[in-house]
Write an enzyme that holds these catalytic residues in place. Structure first.
Site, short mmCIF file in Angstrom:
data_model
loop_
_atom_site.label_atom_id
_atom_site.label_comp_id
_atom_site.label_asym_id
_atom_site.label_seq_id
_atom_site.Cartn_x
_atom_site.Cartn_y
_atom_site.Cartn_z
N ASP A 7 0.86 -1.19 0.00
CA ASP A 7 0.00 0.00 0.00
C ASP A 7 0.89 1.24 0.00
OD1 ASP A 7 -2.40 1.58 0.20
OD2 ASP A 7 -2.07 1.78 2.35
N SER A 8 0.28 2.39 -0.22
CA SER A 8 1.05 3.64 -0.16
C SER A 8 1.50 3.92 1.28
CB SER A 8 0.16 4.80 -0.63
OG SER A 8 -1.02 4.84 0.15
N CYS A 70 -4.47 -1.48 -2.02
CA CYS A 70 -4.66 -0.05 -2.26
C CYS A 70 -5.59 0.08 -3.46
CB CYS A 70 -3.29 0.56 -2.56
SG CYS A 70 -3.34 2.31 -2.97
N GLU A 147 -2.29 8.82 8.22
CA GLU A 147 -0.82 8.77 8.20
C GLU A 147 -0.23 9.58 9.35
OE1 GLU A 147 1.28 6.89 6.35
OE2 GLU A 147 -0.44 5.94 5.40
N CYS A 179 -11.26 2.75 0.22
CA CYS A 179 -9.85 3.08 0.44
C CYS A 179 -9.46 2.36 1.72
CB CYS A 179 -9.68 4.59 0.62
SG CYS A 179 -8.02 5.07 1.17
N HIS A 181 -7.22 2.83 3.88
CA HIS A 181 -6.95 3.68 5.04
C HIS A 181 -8.23 3.95 5.86
CE1 HIS A 181 -3.10 4.72 3.13
NE2 HIS A 181 -2.74 5.33 4.25
N1 DGL Z 1 -4.89 3.17 0.80
C1 DGL Z 1 -5.06 3.63 -0.51
C2 DGL Z 1 -6.34 3.18 -1.17
O1 DGL Z 1 -6.89 2.18 -0.80
C3 DGL Z 1 -4.65 4.98 -0.97
C4 DGL Z 1 -4.37 6.06 -0.05
C5 DGL Z 1 -3.53 7.14 -0.72
O2 DGL Z 1 -2.32 6.93 -0.76
O3 DGL Z 1 -4.10 8.14 -1.16
O4 DGL Z 1 -6.80 3.80 -2.10
#
Ligand code: DGL
Length: 255
Positions: A7-8, A70, A147, A179, A181
Site C-alpha cells: 500500500d502507499s 490499495c 498517516e 480506500c 486507510h
Molecule cells: N490506501 C489507498 C487506497 O486504498 C490509498 C491512499 C492514498 O495513498 O491516497 O486507495
C-alpha cells in the site's frame, strides 16, 4: 515464501490484519510506500511510477503472491502489473457490486479522488448501477489524517460532518469504504452515520480471494505468521508503530 501486501502507507495494514486472522500459518512481507504517500491526489503517471518502483523491489524478494492493498494503485496500475509479473496479483476495488445488490435505498462510495475518477470504477458502475443509486464522495484528507496517526477526535469529526453534510443521509443504507486507510475510521464513521447504514469494505473479500487462489495453485504453506516490514525499499527496523496499528485493529469493533 512470503505473501506480499503493498500500500502507499498504513491502509494495507487493515488487509494484513485480516490475512493474519484468516491465514496465521503464512509469512508476510508488508510494503508501505511512505516516501510517496498519499497516492490518491497524485496524477496517474506519478502513481504508476511509484507503484512500478515498489513492485520491482517486492518482486526481488522471496514472494509467491502480491496483494495490492490499495484501491488507488489497483485502479491505475493492476493491468500493467499482471502483464509484467508471473506471480499472482490480487487487487482491491470498492465493493460496489455487493453494495448495489444489497441496497434498498442509495449507496455512497467513499475513496480517494483518483479511485473515484478512474475509468475502472465508471465501467463497473455502467454495468451494475442501472438505476443510478450510487454516489461518489472523495475523502482525501482521511488518508493524511491516518498517516498522521489521527483516527478520531474533533478534526476527523468536523471534516466528516462537513463532507457528509452535503448528502441527505436518510436516503442511504450503504456506505462503501473504497480506500484501505478508511477502515481505521470505522468507529467514528459508525458513530456519525445513521444506524441503518451498513459499512462495506473489501478486506475480507480480498483475503478470501487470496486464500482461494493459494489453495488452487498449491501455494499454501505452514509457516508461523511472521511479518517483515519495508518502507519504500528500506527494511523497517523498529516495527512497533505498525504492530501498534495491528493491535488497534484487534481492539476495534467489527461492523
Ligand atoms: N490506501 C489507498 C487506497 O486504498 C490509498 C491512499 C492514498 O495513498 O491516497 O486507495
Amino acid at each position: 515464501m512470503k505473501i506480499a501486501i503493498f500500500d502507499s502507507g498504513i491502509g494495507g495494514l487493515t488487509v494484513l490484519h485480516q490475512a493474519l486472522q484468516q491465514m496465521p500459518q503464512e509469512d508476510y512481507l508488508y510494503y508501505a510506500d511512505t516516501l510517496h504517500v498519499p497516492y490518491g491526489t497524485k496524477t496517474k503517471e506519478e502513481i504508476i511510477s511509484c507503484v512500478d518502483e515498489a513492485v520491482a523491489f517486492i518482486a526481488e524478494q522471496d514472494v509467491k503472491a502480491l496483494v495490492v492493498a490499495c484501491n488507488t494503485a489497483t485502479s491505475v496500475a493492476i493491468a500493467e502489473l499482471r502483464q509484467k509479473y508471473t506471480f499472482p496479483i490480487i487487487g482491491m476495488e470498492p465493493a460496489v457490486k455487493p453494495a448495489v445488490s444489497q441496497s434498498q435505498k442509495r449507496v455512497l462510495v467513499i475513496a480517494t479522488p483518483m479511485t473515484l475518477q478512474e475509468q475502472k470504477l465508471h465501467d463497473l458502475l455502467l454495468q451494475i448501477d442501472m438505476t443510478h443509486i450510487v454516489d461518489l464522495l472523495p475523502l482525501p484528507q482521511l488518508v493524511t489524517l491516518a498517516e498522521d496517526g489521527i483516527f478520531s477526535g474533533a478534526e476527523v469529526e468536523t471534516y466528516l460532518q462537513k463532507e457528509f453534510g452535503r448528502y441527505a443521509l436518510e436516503d442511504y443504507d450503504t456506505v462503501v469504504l473504497g480506500c484501505t486507510h478508511f477502515n481505521f475510521f470505522k468507529d467514528t464513521l459508525r458513530r456519525l452515520l445513521p444506524g441503518n447504514i451498513s459499512l462495506l469494505d473489501g478486506s475480507n473479500g480480498t483475503v478470501k480471494h487470496l486464500q482461494h487462489l493459494l489453495a488452487e495453485r498449491g501455494l499454501g504453506e505452514n509457516n508461523n505468521g511472521q511479518v517483515t516490514y519495508y518502507q519504500s525499499g528500506k527494511l523497517m527496523l523498529d516495527t512497533t508503530p505498525y504492530e501498534a496499528l495491528l493491535s488497534r485493529l484487534d481492539q476495534m469493533q467489527q461492523y
